[in-house]
Motif scaffolding. Structure first.
Motif, PDB file in Angstrom:
ATOM      1  N   TYR A 233       0.727  -1.115  -0.078  1.00  0.00           N
ATOM      2  CA  TYR A 233      -0.047   0.083   0.073  1.00  0.00           C
ATOM      3  C   TYR A 233       0.835   1.074  -0.012  1.00  0.00           C
ATOM      4  CZ  TYR A 233      -3.315   3.690   1.379  1.00  0.00           C
ATOM      5  OH  TYR A 233      -4.319   4.557   1.330  1.00  0.00           O
ATOM      6  N   ASN A 234       0.874   2.012  -1.076  1.00  0.00           N
ATOM      7  CA  ASN A 234       1.760   3.173  -1.168  1.00  0.00           C
ATOM      8  C   ASN A 234       3.380   2.691  -0.942  1.00  0.00           C
ATOM      9  OD1 ASN A 234      -0.512   4.549  -2.168  1.00  0.00           O
ATOM     10  ND2 ASN A 234      -0.583   5.621  -0.024  1.00  0.00           N
ATOM     11  N   GLU A 235       3.817   1.796  -1.708  1.00  0.00           N
ATOM     12  CA  GLU A 235       5.177   1.364  -1.407  1.00  0.00           C
ATOM     13  C   GLU A 235       6.061   1.671  -2.577  1.00  0.00           C
ATOM     14  OE1 GLU A 235       6.165   0.440   1.297  1.00  0.00           O
ATOM     15  OE2 GLU A 235       4.373  -0.633   2.466  1.00  0.00           O
ATOM     16  N   GLU A 236       5.889   2.707  -3.199  1.00  0.00           N
ATOM     17  CA  GLU A 236       6.589   3.193  -4.300  1.00  0.00           C
ATOM     18  C   GLU A 236       7.998   3.282  -3.927  1.00  0.00           C
ATOM     19  OE1 GLU A 236       6.974   7.008  -7.397  1.00  0.00           O
ATOM     20  OE2 GLU A 236       5.337   6.799  -6.235  1.00  0.00           O
ATOM     21  N   PRO A 237       8.553   3.889  -2.648  1.00  0.00           N
ATOM     22  CA  PRO A 237       9.786   4.260  -2.651  1.00  0.00           C
ATOM     23  C   PRO A 237      10.829   2.990  -2.409  1.00  0.00           C
ATOM     24  CG  PRO A 237       8.301   5.531  -1.183  1.00  0.00           C
ATOM     25  CD  PRO A 237       7.470   4.601  -1.653  1.00  0.00           C
ATOM     26  N   VAL A 238       9.799   1.955  -1.822  1.00  0.00           N
ATOM     27  CA  VAL A 238      10.693   0.615  -1.489  1.00  0.00           C
ATOM     28  C   VAL A 238      10.553  -0.735  -2.285  1.00  0.00           C
ATOM     29  CG1 VAL A 238       8.833  -0.191  -0.124  1.00  0.00           C
ATOM     30  CG2 VAL A 238      11.443  -0.753   0.545  1.00  0.00           C
ATOM     31  N   ILE A 239       9.497  -0.584  -3.136  1.00  0.00           N
ATOM     32  CA  ILE A 239       9.223  -1.860  -3.621  1.00  0.00           C
ATOM     33  C   ILE A 239      10.221  -2.423  -4.596  1.00  0.00           C
ATOM     34  CG2 ILE A 239       7.768  -0.878  -5.467  1.00  0.00           C
ATOM     35  CD1 ILE A 239       5.825  -3.165  -5.276  1.00  0.00           C
ATOM     36  N   SER A 240      11.019  -1.736  -5.592  1.00  0.00           N
ATOM     37  CA  SER A 240      11.804  -2.038  -6.322  1.00  0.00           C
ATOM     38  C   SER A 240      13.054  -2.701  -5.648  1.00  0.00           C
ATOM     39  CB  SER A 240      12.356  -0.880  -6.999  1.00  0.00           C
ATOM     40  OG  SER A 240      11.287  -0.381  -8.049  1.00  0.00           O
ATOM     41  N   GLN A 241      13.310  -2.033  -4.488  1.00  0.00           N
ATOM     42  CA  GLN A 241      14.392  -2.823  -3.747  1.00  0.00           C
ATOM     43  C   GLN A 241      13.976  -3.985  -2.905  1.00  0.00           C
ATOM     44  OE1 GLN A 241      15.911   0.157  -0.810  1.00  0.00           O
ATOM     45  NE2 GLN A 241      17.509  -1.710   0.158  1.00  0.00           N
ATOM     46  N   THR A 242      12.953  -4.010  -2.551  1.00  0.00           N
ATOM     47  CA  THR A 242      12.218  -5.329  -1.989  1.00  0.00           C
ATOM     48  C   THR A 242      12.215  -6.431  -3.263  1.00  0.00           C
ATOM     49  OG1 THR A 242      10.702  -4.037  -0.526  1.00  0.00           O
ATOM     50  CG2 THR A 242      10.197  -6.482  -1.090  1.00  0.00           C
ATOM     51  N   ALA A 243      11.832  -6.158  -4.401  1.00  0.00           N
ATOM     52  CA  ALA A 243      11.852  -7.085  -5.406  1.00  0.00           C
ATOM     53  C   ALA A 243      13.206  -7.735  -5.547  1.00  0.00           C
ATOM     54  CB  ALA A 243      11.235  -6.434  -6.866  1.00  0.00           C
ATOM     55  N   ALA A 244      14.254  -6.811  -5.674  1.00  0.00           N
ATOM     56  CA  ALA A 244      15.546  -7.168  -5.910  1.00  0.00           C
ATOM     57  C   ALA A 244      15.958  -8.121  -4.770  1.00  0.00           C
ATOM     58  CB  ALA A 244      16.554  -6.035  -6.154  1.00  0.00           C
ATOM     59  N   VAL A 245      15.578  -7.894  -3.560  1.00  0.00           N
ATOM     60  CA  VAL A 245      16.162  -8.942  -2.540  1.00  0.00           C
ATOM     61  C   VAL A 245      15.589  -9.948  -2.374  1.00  0.00           C
ATOM     62  CG1 VAL A 245      16.155  -9.021   0.127  1.00  0.00           C
ATOM     63  CG2 VAL A 245      16.782  -6.660  -0.961  1.00  0.00           C
ATOM     64  N   LEU A 246      14.209  -9.919  -2.911  1.00  0.00           N
ATOM     65  CA  LEU A 246      13.423 -11.409  -3.096  1.00  0.00           C
ATOM     66  C   LEU A 246      13.880 -12.179  -4.237  1.00  0.00           C
ATOM     67  CD1 LEU A 246       9.936 -10.383  -2.038  1.00  0.00           C
ATOM     68  CD2 LEU A 246      11.511 -11.353  -0.452  1.00  0.00           C
ATOM     69  N   GLU A 247      14.403 -11.615  -5.210  1.00  0.00           N
ATOM     70  CA  GLU A 247      14.944 -12.322  -6.349  1.00  0.00           C
ATOM     71  C   GLU A 247      16.411 -12.946  -5.913  1.00  0.00           C
ATOM     72  OE1 GLU A 247      16.181 -11.626 -11.041  1.00  0.00           O
ATOM     73  OE2 GLU A 247      15.164 -10.010  -9.786  1.00  0.00           O
ATOM     74  N   ASP A 248      17.047 -12.391  -5.260  1.00  0.00           N
ATOM     75  CA  ASP A 248      18.201 -12.934  -4.886  1.00  0.00           C
ATOM     76  C   ASP A 248      18.080 -14.235  -3.935  1.00  0.00           C
ATOM     77  OD1 ASP A 248      19.712 -10.734  -6.297  1.00  0.00           O
ATOM     78  OD2 ASP A 248      19.969  -9.603  -4.593  1.00  0.00           O
ATOM     79  N   GLN A 249      17.132 -13.823  -2.946  1.00  0.00           N
ATOM     80  CA  GLN A 249      16.769 -14.976  -1.931  1.00  0.00           C
ATOM     81  C   GLN A 249      16.131 -16.194  -2.875  1.00  0.00           C
ATOM     82  OE1 GLN A 249      17.222 -15.392   1.223  1.00  0.00           O
ATOM     83  NE2 GLN A 249      18.166 -13.415   1.466  1.00  0.00           N
ATOM     84  N   LEU A 250      15.269 -16.127  -3.747  1.00  0.00           N
ATOM     85  CA  LEU A 250      14.402 -17.178  -4.280  1.00  0.00           C
ATOM     86  C   LEU A 250      15.373 -17.814  -5.435  1.00  0.00           C
ATOM     87  CD1 LEU A 250      11.936 -15.785  -3.106  1.00  0.00           C
ATOM     88  CD2 LEU A 250      10.743 -16.409  -5.073  1.00  0.00           C
TER      89      LEU A 250
END
Length: 309
Positions: A6-23
């Motif tokens: 919900y209104n996570e524009e500032p962080v969502i790209s970084q979150t996606a990159a971290v999760l991609e590394d983990q998965l």
């Protein structure tokens, strides 16, 4: 991975990159399938959150997927929608995690290991509150103690960072109430469970979506969803008030007999204010439950999905 946003524009790209590394790391070791994916659930954001999700999906449609609510329906509904979507897509398990990276991504691997060891539900439990303010720490501790006292089966210091197997999600899908409180429902499902402890981080970017007003509302949702104890407390308070009134009557009789009836003014005013406040509080508690009954009786959909990637 189910990520409510919900209104996570500032962080969502970084979150996606971290999760991609983990998965990717878990895929390389064979711990999870190569068809595993991250499902972002946009809870009616007013910023570019959905636009970024679309960009991520266009870049890697296998890994990044999305659901978009037509209107803001709340964090719990967003988590629930993501879990049900995972169930419908024949996932063996799903991990729900907030988008702000305060939940430790490094705990994902340990959750998967616990699941592979036979646990149907794995709770992520924070082992510290170093980054919380004194007020947040106090209110959080008070909340969990209150929920325990009310008879609700909650996990202290556990939010919505958890792994659920397909079996557990299927059981969760049978819960149809509008007053959704996953922190109480999931532990009550039963099954074989485990806990993974992690250090809670700081929000990477953006602002908290849980100000004091929302925390109070969330607490009320939890209490009214799982406990009728407040209604019992109203009855107990009524008996206590009756005993107080009898004591006040004895005091008045004694005052009249001793010729000091005027001195009862203060006690009378106290009684009026006390009983008036007690009545209003009692009506408020009853009103909260009637309001929940009203919402359940309408049987409206929890959410409406506008778009799906």
């Amino acid at each position: 991975m189910v990520i409510p946003c919900y209104n996570e524009e500032p962080v969502i790209s970084q979150t996606a990159a971290v999760l991609e590394d983990q998965l990717t790391a878990l895929m390389n070791t064979g711990d999870i399938s190569s068809s595993s994916f991250v499902l972002f659930v946009d809870d009616g954001s007013s910023d570019r959150t959905w636009g970024i999700i679309e960009e991520l999906h266009a870049k890697n449609p296998t890994l990044y997927r999305g659901l978009k609510f037509s209107h803001n329906r709340g964090h719990q509904n967003a988590v629930y929608a993501g879990l049900i979507a995972a169930l419908q897509r024949d996932c063996d398990a799903a991990i729900s995690m907030d988008a702000d990276l305060q939940d430790d991504p490094d705990a994902i691997g340990r959750m998967v290991d616990s699941y592979r060891a036979g646990n149907e539900i794995v709770f992520g439990v924070r082992n510290n509150r170093e980054n919380d303010t004194a007020f947040k720490h106090f209110t959080a501790e008070a909340f969990y103690k209150l929920m325990t006292w009310m008879g609700t089966d909650t996990i202290p210091d556990h939010a919505d960072f958890r792994l659920m197997s397909r079996t557990a999600i299927a059981a969760l899908s049978r819960y149809s109430e509008s007053n959704l409180f996953l922190r109480g429902i999931v532990p009550s499902l039963g099954f074989t469970t485990d806990k993974v402890h992690y250090k809670r981080g700081v929000r990477v970017a953006g602002e908290s979506k849980y100000p004091l007003s929302k925390m109070i509302s969330f607490a009320m949702e939890g209490i009214t969803s799982f406990s009728v104890k407040p209604l019992h407390l109203v009855t107990v308070a009524g008996f206590i008030s009756m005993l107080g009134s009898i004591a006040m009557l004895i005091y008045i009789i004694v005052s009249v007999a001793m010729g000091r009836a005027v001195s009862g003014w203060g006690s009378m005013m106290f009684s009026l204010w006390f009983l008036g406040g007690l009545i209003l509080i009692s009506l408020g508690i009853i009103g909260e439950y009637i309001g929940r009954i009203y919402l359940e009786a309408k049987n409206r959909p929890r959410y409406i999905i506008e778009k799906e990637l």
